[in-house]
Design a protein around this motif. Structure first.
Motif, PDB file in Angstrom:
ATOM      1  N   GLN A 284       0.841  -1.251   0.100  1.00 51.17           N
ATOM      2  CA  GLN A 284      -0.138   0.116   0.209  1.00 51.17           C
ATOM      3  C   GLN A 284       0.787   1.215   0.136  1.00 51.17           C
ATOM      4  O   GLN A 284       0.540   2.369  -0.725  1.00 51.17           O
ATOM      5  CB  GLN A 284      -0.913  -0.193   1.194  1.00 51.17           C
ATOM      6  CG  GLN A 284      -2.071  -0.961   1.071  1.00 51.17           C
ATOM      7  CD  GLN A 284      -3.043  -0.917   2.382  1.00 51.17           C
ATOM      8  OE1 GLN A 284      -3.482   0.121   2.604  1.00 51.17           O
ATOM      9  NE2 GLN A 284      -3.146  -2.041   3.067  1.00 51.17           N
ATOM     10  N   ALA A 285       2.182   1.205   0.797  1.00 50.74           N
ATOM     11  CA  ALA A 285       2.819   2.436   0.766  1.00 50.74           C
ATOM     12  C   ALA A 285       3.278   2.554  -0.748  1.00 50.74           C
ATOM     13  O   ALA A 285       3.595   3.661  -1.034  1.00 50.74           O
ATOM     14  CB  ALA A 285       4.004   2.007   1.820  1.00 50.74           C
ATOM     15  N   ARG A 286       3.800   1.484  -1.351  1.00 44.51           N
ATOM     16  CA  ARG A 286       4.579   1.495  -2.661  1.00 44.51           C
ATOM     17  C   ARG A 286       3.410   2.312  -3.754  1.00 44.51           C
ATOM     18  O   ARG A 286       3.712   2.847  -4.552  1.00 44.51           O
ATOM     19  CB  ARG A 286       4.855   0.513  -3.286  1.00 44.51           C
ATOM     20  CG  ARG A 286       6.084  -0.224  -2.425  1.00 44.51           C
ATOM     21  CD  ARG A 286       6.552  -1.391  -3.300  1.00 44.51           C
ATOM     22  NE  ARG A 286       7.565  -2.075  -2.442  1.00 44.51           N
ATOM     23  CZ  ARG A 286       9.136  -1.600  -2.573  1.00 44.51           C
ATOM     24  NH1 ARG A 286       9.072  -0.332  -3.292  1.00 44.51           N
ATOM     25  NH2 ARG A 286       9.836  -1.723  -1.872  1.00 44.51           N
ATOM     26  N   ALA A 287       2.116   1.841  -3.546  1.00 46.28           N
ATOM     27  CA  ALA A 287       0.971   2.278  -4.223  1.00 46.28           C
ATOM     28  C   ALA A 287       0.713   3.915  -3.969  1.00 46.28           C
ATOM     29  O   ALA A 287       0.419   4.289  -4.988  1.00 46.28           O
ATOM     30  CB  ALA A 287      -0.109   1.575  -4.032  1.00 46.28           C
ATOM     31  N   ARG A 288       0.876   4.444  -3.026  1.00 48.09           N
ATOM     32  CA  ARG A 288       0.789   5.679  -2.532  1.00 48.09           C
ATOM     33  C   ARG A 288       1.959   6.629  -2.863  1.00 48.09           C
ATOM     34  O   ARG A 288       1.825   7.929  -3.214  1.00 48.09           O
ATOM     35  CB  ARG A 288       0.643   5.869  -1.209  1.00 48.09           C
ATOM     36  CG  ARG A 288      -0.769   5.325  -0.707  1.00 48.09           C
ATOM     37  CD  ARG A 288      -1.187   5.173   0.597  1.00 48.09           C
ATOM     38  NE  ARG A 288      -2.424   4.590   1.072  1.00 48.09           N
ATOM     39  CZ  ARG A 288      -3.344   5.085   1.557  1.00 48.09           C
ATOM     40  NH1 ARG A 288      -3.525   6.199   1.764  1.00 48.09           N
ATOM     41  NH2 ARG A 288      -4.434   4.230   1.918  1.00 48.09           N
ATOM     42  N   TRP A 289       3.059   6.249  -2.598  1.00 46.80           N
ATOM     43  CA  TRP A 289       4.553   6.968  -2.978  1.00 46.80           C
ATOM     44  C   TRP A 289       5.487   6.413  -3.664  1.00 46.80           C
ATOM     45  O   TRP A 289       5.621   5.092  -3.730  1.00 46.80           O
ATOM     46  CB  TRP A 289       5.142   7.367  -1.311  1.00 46.80           C
ATOM     47  CG  TRP A 289       4.091   8.204  -0.546  1.00 46.80           C
ATOM     48  CD1 TRP A 289       3.992   9.496  -0.462  1.00 46.80           C
ATOM     49  CD2 TRP A 289       3.212   7.802   0.421  1.00 46.80           C
ATOM     50  NE1 TRP A 289       2.733  10.015   0.104  1.00 46.80           N
ATOM     51  CE2 TRP A 289       2.574   8.745   0.991  1.00 46.80           C
ATOM     52  CE3 TRP A 289       2.947   6.312   0.969  1.00 46.80           C
ATOM     53  CZ2 TRP A 289       1.534   8.547   1.894  1.00 46.80           C
ATOM     54  CZ3 TRP A 289       2.042   6.257   1.978  1.00 46.80           C
ATOM     55  CH2 TRP A 289       1.345   7.277   2.471  1.00 46.80           C
TER      56      TRP A 289
ATOM     57  N   VAL B  33       8.580   4.927  -3.861  1.00 50.52           N
ATOM     58  CA  VAL B  33       9.606   4.548  -2.857  1.00 50.52           C
ATOM     59  C   VAL B  33      10.475   3.517  -3.333  1.00 50.52           C
ATOM     60  O   VAL B  33      10.021   2.742  -4.457  1.00 50.52           O
ATOM     61  CB  VAL B  33       8.951   4.014  -1.396  1.00 50.52           C
ATOM     62  CG1 VAL B  33       8.424   5.206  -0.798  1.00 50.52           C
ATOM     63  CG2 VAL B  33       8.398   2.856  -1.601  1.00 50.52           C
ATOM     64  N   GLY B  34      11.786   3.540  -2.549  1.00 50.71           N
ATOM     65  CA  GLY B  34      12.888   2.412  -3.322  1.00 50.71           C
ATOM     66  C   GLY B  34      12.703   0.970  -2.527  1.00 50.71           C
ATOM     67  O   GLY B  34      11.697   0.118  -2.804  1.00 50.71           O
ATOM     68  N   LYS B  35      13.330   1.097  -1.451  1.00 51.27           N
ATOM     69  CA  LYS B  35      13.197  -0.225  -0.588  1.00 51.27           C
ATOM     70  C   LYS B  35      12.380   0.232   0.841  1.00 51.27           C
ATOM     71  O   LYS B  35      12.426   1.364   1.241  1.00 51.27           O
ATOM     72  CB  LYS B  35      14.852  -0.464  -0.216  1.00 51.27           C
ATOM     73  CG  LYS B  35      15.475  -1.166  -1.437  1.00 51.27           C
ATOM     74  CD  LYS B  35      17.231  -1.490  -0.917  1.00 51.27           C
ATOM     75  CE  LYS B  35      17.318  -2.804  -1.490  1.00 51.27           C
ATOM     76  NZ  LYS B  35      18.681  -3.157  -0.818  1.00 51.27           N
ATOM     77  N   ILE B  36      12.177  -0.903   1.265  1.00 49.18           N
ATOM     78  CA  ILE B  36      11.273  -0.924   2.516  1.00 49.18           C
ATOM     79  C   ILE B  36      11.606  -1.912   3.281  1.00 49.18           C
ATOM     80  O   ILE B  36      11.698  -3.068   2.861  1.00 49.18           O
ATOM     81  CB  ILE B  36       9.553  -0.973   2.187  1.00 49.18           C
ATOM     82  CG1 ILE B  36       9.256   0.243   1.497  1.00 49.18           C
ATOM     83  CG2 ILE B  36       8.857  -1.085   3.560  1.00 49.18           C
ATOM     84  CD1 ILE B  36       7.761   0.037   1.179  1.00 49.18           C
TER      85      ILE B  36
ATOM     86  N   VAL C 241      12.690   3.276   4.965  1.00 46.05           N
ATOM     87  CA  VAL C 241      12.205   3.735   3.479  1.00 46.05           C
ATOM     88  C   VAL C 241      13.002   4.389   2.975  1.00 46.05           C
ATOM     89  O   VAL C 241      13.736   5.406   3.485  1.00 46.05           O
ATOM     90  CB  VAL C 241      10.593   4.122   3.595  1.00 46.05           C
ATOM     91  CG1 VAL C 241      10.340   4.672   2.226  1.00 46.05           C
ATOM     92  CG2 VAL C 241       9.790   3.462   4.225  1.00 46.05           C
ATOM     93  N   THR C 242      13.473   4.099   1.664  1.00 49.74           N
ATOM     94  CA  THR C 242      14.244   4.996   0.762  1.00 49.74           C
ATOM     95  C   THR C 242      13.386   5.359  -0.396  1.00 49.74           C
ATOM     96  O   THR C 242      12.329   4.885  -0.856  1.00 49.74           O
ATOM     97  CB  THR C 242      15.686   4.028   0.216  1.00 49.74           C
ATOM     98  OG1 THR C 242      14.894   3.358  -0.977  1.00 49.74           O
ATOM     99  CG2 THR C 242      16.457   3.526   1.101  1.00 49.74           C
ATOM    100  N   SER C 243      13.608   6.630  -0.737  1.00 54.28           N
ATOM    101  CA  SER C 243      13.069   7.123  -1.884  1.00 54.28           C
ATOM    102  C   SER C 243      13.944   8.332  -2.580  1.00 54.28           C
ATOM    103  O   SER C 243      14.916   8.583  -1.987  1.00 54.28           O
ATOM    104  CB  SER C 243      11.710   7.916  -1.592  1.00 54.28           C
ATOM    105  OG  SER C 243      11.959   9.026  -0.740  1.00 54.28           O
TER     106      SER C 243
END
Length: 150
Positions: A69-74, A76-79, A99-101
């Motif tokens: 869900q976090a990937r779908a919203r922002w 981001v690279g690695k979690i 989290v990386t971005s």
């Protein structure tokens, strides 16, 4: 592998997890981490230690879903999400979220979202040992309110 989900009894090394987050992320200019620790008090009472239980298998799937869900919203690279279970003492690490971005805002928002959703959705149960005996910790309305912001 861009997502790491672990539930474990042993402590984690924040340095090791940051090293994992930094590998092969040359396009990411931000790395945000959060570490939750055991406090010596809760709800006005002293806490001696904490025991954490989880629903094995379901807890991992829930954390994976939150990361998705976090990937779908922002962007981001690695979690990395690590949650400990078992008996924990004051100041012990409980949870690590990293989290990386490419940019800081996405990393900050994604890490906060992950913690807020983890608090209300992941099947973990806390039992605190206090001077009056042990007690299960119930979900807080504040946690629900924080998660509803997203």
């Amino acid at each position: 592998m861009n997502t790491k989900i672990t539930i474990q009894t042993k402590d984690f090394s924040p340095g090791d997890e940051i090293n994992w987050l930094e590998q092969e992320t040359s396009g990411d200019g931000a790395l945000v981490t959060f570490i939750g620790k055991v406090r010596d008090h809760n709800q006005g009472q002293e806490v001696a230690n904490l025991f954490l239980e989880h629903y094995a298998g379901m807890a991992e799937r829930c954390l994976e879903n939150i990361a998705d869900q976090a990937r779908a919203r922002w962007q981001v690279g690695k979690i990395c999400i690590i949650h400990r279970v078992g008996e924990l003492n004051i100041n012990d690490n409980i949870v690590f979220v990293g989290v990386t971005s490419a940019h800081r805002q996405d990393a900050f928002y994604a890490s906060q979202f992950i913690m807020d959703y983890l608090k209300i959705n992941a099947p973990f149960w806390k039992k605190e040992q206090t001077p009056r005996g042990s007690r299960w910790v119930e979900a807080k309305q504040q946690d629900q309110s924080e998660a509803q912001k997203w």
